[in-house]
Design an enzyme around this catalytic site. Structure first.
Site, short mmCIF file in Angstrom:
data_model
loop_
_atom_site.label_atom_id
_atom_site.label_comp_id
_atom_site.label_asym_id
_atom_site.label_seq_id
_atom_site.Cartn_x
_atom_site.Cartn_y
_atom_site.Cartn_z
N ASP A 91 -4.15 -14.98 4.92
CA ASP A 91 -3.28 -13.87 5.31
C ASP A 91 -2.81 -14.04 6.75
O ASP A 91 -3.50 -14.67 7.57
CB ASP A 91 -4.02 -12.54 5.15
CG ASP A 91 -3.07 -11.36 4.97
OD1 ASP A 91 -2.97 -10.86 3.84
OD2 ASP A 91 -2.43 -10.95 5.96
N TYR A 136 14.77 -8.32 -3.38
CA TYR A 136 13.41 -8.29 -3.93
C TYR A 136 13.41 -8.76 -5.38
O TYR A 136 12.57 -9.58 -5.79
CB TYR A 136 12.86 -6.87 -3.82
CG TYR A 136 11.43 -6.73 -4.26
CD1 TYR A 136 10.39 -7.26 -3.51
CD2 TYR A 136 11.11 -6.04 -5.44
CE1 TYR A 136 9.06 -7.13 -3.91
CE2 TYR A 136 9.80 -5.88 -5.84
CZ TYR A 136 8.78 -6.44 -5.08
OH TYR A 136 7.47 -6.30 -5.49
N PHE A 168 2.30 0.45 -8.13
CA PHE A 168 0.87 0.49 -7.84
C PHE A 168 0.61 1.17 -6.51
O PHE A 168 1.41 1.10 -5.58
CB PHE A 168 0.30 -0.94 -7.82
CG PHE A 168 -0.13 -1.43 -9.17
CD1 PHE A 168 -1.48 -1.59 -9.48
CD2 PHE A 168 0.80 -1.72 -10.15
CE1 PHE A 168 -1.88 -2.02 -10.73
CE2 PHE A 168 0.42 -2.16 -11.40
CZ PHE A 168 -0.93 -2.31 -11.70
N THR A 201 -0.51 1.03 -3.38
CA THR A 201 -0.80 0.07 -2.33
C THR A 201 -0.36 0.65 -0.98
O THR A 201 0.41 1.62 -0.94
CB THR A 201 -0.04 -1.24 -2.57
OG1 THR A 201 1.38 -0.98 -2.51
CG2 THR A 201 -0.38 -1.85 -3.93
#
Length: 251
Positions: free
Chosen positions: A36, A159, A192, A194
């Protein structure tokens, strides 16, 4: 492939879906290295769940090669690659300020699509060196697409294009790597819970959840993680894009 024998790298593993998958894999006794850009958050999570951590920029070949090399050395190999690193950008093709910025479109594709391919190609080269296992092959690659690949909404051209590319390359990747006994599967999540989605506010989240037929709620990251584990274990699952969306079809 047995989860307990899995040695996985997880890009974008410091938060969101990637963090949930990294956590669940560690709970099932897999070896995990989080990759990450957010070193502070990544190192904290790694220490909490018993994973390794390597800083990485998925768009940079040298950065990824170094991170994968370190992960391989730490875990004694790589048998699973989970690509969760990504960005979400909303912008209409022609808006109040004129045409869609080319750079934001390019960046979306660079991070989400090219970044995923950059990681998986180098991970696959490492997996190709693994001993052949009759029960599960040499490795498995799990990429994160999105239902926006199929029914992207207004403002999601960049996207949707980046995630559509991930969906489209799933089968040819699986065919390319079949002789090496490396599987490739993509998961296309719906909406979701997140950090990225929570940043939009409760009202927006409630509106999105109301459109999901069954169950009528946002998906939980651990449900994504559960599917990742199943993909790793089910050696006959290959070349497929799996929608995980509660039957949601966006309009």
């Amino acid at each position: 492939m047995r989860i307990t024998e899995t040695k996985a790298i997880v890009t974008g593993g410091a938060s969101g879906l990637g963090a949930a998958a990294a956590r669940r894999l560690c709970e099932t006794e897999a070896a995990v290295t989080i990759l990450d850009r957010d070193a502070e958050r990544g190192m904290a999570l790694a220490a909490e769940i018993g994973a390794g951590f390597q800083p990485v920029d998925v768009t940079d070949e040298t950065s990824v090669a170094q991170a994968i090399g370190e992960a391989r050395a730490q875990m004694g190999g790589i048998t699973a690659c989970l690509n969760c690193a990504g960005i979400a950008h909303a912008e209409r093709t022609v808006g109040r300020d004129g045409p869609h910025a080319l750079e934001s479109f390019r960046r979306s594709v660079e991070v989400n699509l090219i970044g995923s391919f950059n990681v998986l190609r180098l991970a696959a080269a490492e997996m190709a060196q693994n001993d052949h296992e009759t029960h599960g092959g040499r490795g498995v690659i799990v990429n994160t697409a999105s239902i926006a690949a199929y029914d992207g909404q207004k403002g999601q051209a960049a996207y949707a294009a980046s995630k559509g590319g991930i969906a489209a390359m799933t089968l040819p990747l699986a065919r390319d790597l079949a002789s090496l006994r490396i599987r490739v599967v993509a998961i296309a999540p719906g909406v979701f819970r997140t950090p990225m989605l929570e940043g939009l506010g409760q009202e927006v989240m409630d509106g999105l959840a109301a459109d999901v037929p069954n169950p009528p709620r946002l998906g939980e990251p651990d449900e994504f993680a559960a599917l990742v584990c199943h993909v790793i274990e089910n050696c006959y699952l290959n070349g497929e894009v799996i929608r995980l969306d509660g039957a949601l079809r966006m309009k």
